[in-house]
Design an enzyme around this catalytic site. Sequence first.
Site, mmCIF file in Angstrom:
data_model
loop_
_atom_site.group_PDB
_atom_site.id
_atom_site.type_symbol
_atom_site.label_atom_id
_atom_site.label_comp_id
_atom_site.label_asym_id
_atom_site.label_seq_id
_atom_site.Cartn_x
_atom_site.Cartn_y
_atom_site.Cartn_z
ATOM 1 C CB THR A 46 -0.900 -0.055 1.293
ATOM 2 O OG1 THR A 46 -0.395 -0.028 2.798
ATOM 3 C CG2 THR A 46 -2.172 -1.235 1.504
ATOM 4 C CB CYS A 47 0.201 4.826 -0.457
ATOM 5 S SG CYS A 47 -0.689 4.856 1.068
ATOM 6 C CB SER A 111 -4.082 3.235 9.128
ATOM 7 O OG SER A 111 -4.018 2.349 8.348
ATOM 8 C CD GLN A 122 -5.215 -0.029 1.019
ATOM 9 O OE1 GLN A 122 -4.546 -0.243 1.327
ATOM 10 N NE2 GLN A 122 -4.625 1.312 0.585
ATOM 11 N N GLY A 191 -5.036 9.722 -13.044
ATOM 12 C CA GLY A 191 -5.620 8.372 -12.603
ATOM 13 C C GLY A 191 -6.391 8.160 -12.886
ATOM 14 N N GLY A 193 -8.377 5.275 -11.240
ATOM 15 C CA GLY A 193 -8.398 3.508 -10.403
ATOM 16 C C GLY A 193 -9.533 4.467 -9.201
ATOM 17 C CE LYS A 194 -11.007 -1.092 -6.084
ATOM 18 N NZ LYS A 194 -12.528 -0.965 -6.309
ATOM 19 C CE1 TYR A 195 -6.231 5.745 -1.570
ATOM 20 C CE2 TYR A 195 -4.706 7.639 -2.505
ATOM 21 C CZ TYR A 195 -5.697 7.336 -1.189
ATOM 22 O OH TYR A 195 -4.417 6.866 0.200
#
Length: 435
Positions: A46-47, A111, A122, A191, A193-195
């Site tokens: 993940t990020c 997180s 995720q 972008g 995507g989902k983000y």
Amino acid sequence: MLLCFSSSHRTADFDLLERLERHAPAITAALSEHSDIVSGSVVLATCNRFEAYLEIDEPLPAARAVSTEAVLDAVSSAAGIDPDTLRAASAVYSDHAVAEHLFAVTSGLESVVVGEGEIAGQVRRALESARAAGSVTSELERVFQVASRTSRGVKNRTGIMSAGRSMVRLALDLAESRVSDWSQTRVLLVGTGKYAGASLAALRDRGATDVRVYSPSGRAPKFARSHDILPVASDGLVDALAESDLVVTCSAVTDYVLTRSVLADALTRPGALERRLVIDLGLPRNVDPAVSELLGVELLDLETITLHAPLKELQAADDARSIVDAAAAEYRARTAEQAVTPALVALRKHVFDVLDAEIDRARGRGDGSEQTEAALRHLAGVLLHTPSVRARELARNGDASAFVDGVAALFGVDVEAEAASRPRLSAVDDESAAS
């Protein structure tokens, strides 16, 4: 034995995390090559974290250190990171600590923004990818399923998920001081995507209406149609940058989308805005850090955003931690019970084998009836109930060997030999056979 290699915002800088994320496919492949040690794997990237959850075929304590070093070496080699650097920037969990860590991660307790909601999805997608690759063992499946249930329990029973903000919303919170009127702000979203969807939703919540989307992979028109915004043509990035007050990047590409030269070119276009804020939510980075050297350009990347993460909501986090701790304790207990499952299966087989032999002899003499046989089988099940309950109690208290030794002493049952003679079952199958 379960093992988890973890490198996250708590242990590593974002440059190292970015390198690990870029090399995730190579690391996954490298781990699969160690089939003599690694029997299964699930990789989570993940990020703000990179983790490999593994099942290791090395149960002996003396062999665990060797297995751990082999995993570190595999990750180091595949990612091109010095082993000592990687070791200093990571943590390794084993046995029951793996489950506790995974439950906390999936519930949002580990997180950057405590309680953020994206992590559960995720983790689920990481498991799905591992399933597709055929690298999930029954034990990894079990621990990830319990993690998912624990996350749902935390979401439903505490306020941590609603209190926690996503990285997108935290970034826009930080942008508030630079934006005087969201409705007048011209936004470029990079972008699809989902983000990107989450970013667009957060922008609209603040009142942004002038949003366009650009995709390095050419998906902008489809995303624009489904989200009712305008697309930017594949050759229109520079012009779009020139006209935008705010640029939000969240693409999955592995190369920079916005380089210093591209943004410098945009600044020279006729009518280009003098100032712009760039928010880079990509990992790997979507934006070359050198763009911040350009006059009138301010860059907020994940590393900067993380430094401003808010303090956790203490009560909600404490409640969530209690749920995670309880789930981890139950997982440990269930795992301990598995230590007596082979002995229970062997004992049950021994008793019913003896019973079947006696019934066959009675039938040969012309004795007995179906009602008598059913009664005898019921009696055998009743007699086995108390040993089954006692076995699990002993296992939960860390004394499984007492039951195994007792079965051998009283009935002459060789548990290991019996287990070796049976087809290999999953944990669920074993529990069903023992009940």
